[in-house]
Design a protein around this motif. Structure first.
Motif, PDB file in Angstrom:
ATOM      1  N   ASP A 131       0.829  -1.210   0.000  1.00 43.47           N
ATOM      2  CA  ASP A 131       0.000   0.000   0.000  1.00 43.47           C
ATOM      3  C   ASP A 131       0.861   1.258   0.000  1.00 43.47           C
ATOM      4  O   ASP A 131       0.584   2.229  -0.716  1.00 43.47           O
ATOM      5  CB  ASP A 131      -0.927   0.019   1.226  1.00 43.47           C
ATOM      6  N   ALA A 132       1.925   1.246   0.819  1.00 38.36           N
ATOM      7  CA  ALA A 132       2.809   2.406   0.930  1.00 38.36           C
ATOM      8  C   ALA A 132       3.489   2.687  -0.412  1.00 38.36           C
ATOM      9  O   ALA A 132       3.605   3.842  -0.836  1.00 38.36           O
ATOM     10  CB  ALA A 132       3.856   2.164   2.014  1.00 38.36           C
ATOM     11  N   LYS A 133       3.936   1.630  -1.094  1.00 37.84           N
ATOM     12  CA  LYS A 133       4.592   1.811  -2.393  1.00 37.84           C
ATOM     13  C   LYS A 133       3.623   2.381  -3.423  1.00 37.84           C
ATOM     14  O   LYS A 133       3.986   3.229  -4.238  1.00 37.84           O
ATOM     15  CB  LYS A 133       5.156   0.479  -2.879  1.00 37.84           C
ATOM     16  N   SER A 134       2.379   1.911  -3.378  1.00 37.23           N
ATOM     17  CA  SER A 134       1.368   2.408  -4.306  1.00 37.23           C
ATOM     18  C   SER A 134       1.090   3.889  -4.065  1.00 37.23           C
ATOM     19  O   SER A 134       0.977   4.677  -5.017  1.00 37.23           O
ATOM     20  CB  SER A 134       0.074   1.601  -4.152  1.00 37.23           C
ATOM     21  N   VAL A 135       0.997   4.273  -2.789  1.00 43.43           N
ATOM     22  CA  VAL A 135       0.750   5.676  -2.441  1.00 43.43           C
ATOM     23  C   VAL A 135       1.922   6.542  -2.888  1.00 43.43           C
ATOM     24  O   VAL A 135       1.739   7.646  -3.418  1.00 43.43           O
ATOM     25  CB  VAL A 135       0.518   5.818  -0.919  1.00 43.43           C
ATOM     26  N   MET A 136       3.148   6.047  -2.702  1.00 48.02           N
ATOM     27  CA  MET A 136       4.337   6.794  -3.111  1.00 48.02           C
ATOM     28  C   MET A 136       4.375   6.996  -4.629  1.00 48.02           C
ATOM     29  O   MET A 136       4.755   8.061  -5.127  1.00 48.02           O
ATOM     30  CB  MET A 136       5.606   6.071  -2.651  1.00 48.02           C
ATOM     31  N   ALA A 137       3.974   5.962  -5.371  1.00 43.21           N
ATOM     32  CA  ALA A 137       3.939   6.072  -6.830  1.00 43.21           C
ATOM     33  C   ALA A 137       2.932   7.130  -7.261  1.00 43.21           C
ATOM     34  O   ALA A 137       3.205   7.951  -8.158  1.00 43.21           O
ATOM     35  CB  ALA A 137       3.588   4.717  -7.441  1.00 43.21           C
TER      36      ALA A 137
END
Length: 270
Positions: free
Chosen positions: A146-152
């Motif tokens: 989830d964190a990686k998706s938000v960062m993208a």
């Protein structure tokens, strides 16, 4: 009955003068309560100005919060202002010691800049709502995917809307007298967006604020804004070396300015 009402009025200044523990809890309570009250006042102002969630609301939030330091007996000394005079989007990274960091953040927050914060903050009553209205990006630290998706998504938003993002790469509050190892999210964000990183270092709070020892005195905080670190041409393979470079320059600055501030403020008496 009149005499009973006088007792707390007499006790308050006495406790403020004689009990450091009472001062600690009173300041902490006042800080939280006042920030929630300020958020309550600021919410309708943000809605009237922008109609809802918008990074431009951070201008209002910034102006509403800057006076709080005076109530807590804090003073900021800022160096390196010129490094924030950078056009376009960029990522600001800083060390994270306590909720008091918000005051330093608001002291130097550039225009069109918001933060990345833990998802739990959105449930913090009026403060959570004002954070949402200010365009703060919330991440679930417990779910890496989830964190990686938000960062993208944040990287795309930075470029599309020309905004800046403030990140605490340690990932949690730390008052151990040194920096914690950096998490990689902020560096993935900067590399993906191909924007520079501007490190900001807060001096140690240990000369006036110790959470475990229940000490909260007046004091000076030095904020040092370091030269930007470019990421153009970097790829995911450069993330680790970029993180290490930022960590090393920030740690060196932290130890240097913290020693100077401790000498200026004097040691905190237990």
């Amino acid at each position: 009955m009149d005499v009973l009402w006088m007792i707390p009025l007499l006790l308050f200044p006495l406790l403020m003068w004689t009990s450091s523990t009472f001062v600690f809890y009173f300041k902490k309570f006042f800080y939280v309560a006042w920030m929630m009250c300020l958020a309550l006042i600021t919410i309708p102002l943000c809605i009237l100005k922008s109609g809802g969630r918008d990074v431009e609301n951070m201008r209002i939030i910034r102006s509403m919060v800057r006076h709080v330091k005076y109530f807590l007996g804090l003073r900021f000394e800022v160096t390196g202002w010129e490094h924030l005079q950078t056009e376009g989007p960029y990522v600001i990274i800083s060390n994270h010691q306590s909720s008091l960091d918000v005051l330093g953040l608001m002291e130097i927050l550039p225009d069109r800049c918001t933060m990345i914060a833990k998802k739990e903050l959105i449930y913090a009553g009026t403060v959570g709502l004002i954070c949402w209205l200010g365009g703060i990006v919330f991440i679930n630290r417990k779910k890496t995917s989830d964190a990686k998706s938000v960062m993208a998504d944040a990287a795309k938003t930075m470029l599309d809307e020309q905004i800046r993002l403030w990140v605490f790469p340690e990932g949690t509050r730390n008052q151990k007298g040194d920096l914690l190892p950096f998490k990689k999210g902020a560096f993935h964000l900067a590399v993906q967006a191909q924007v520079p990183i501007i490190p900001v270092v807060f001096s140690s709070y240990s000369s006036f604020y110790l959470r475990k020892e229940k000490q909260f005195n007046s004091g000076t905080i030095t904020l040092k804004i370091l030269p930007k670190i470019e990421t153009k041409g970097m790829t995911s393979e450069d993330i680790s070396s970029l993180s290490d470079k930022c960590f090393n320059v920030m740690r060196s600055a932290f130890l240097n300015i913290s020693e100077s501030v401790t000498q200026s403020n004097g040691p905190l008496r237990h």
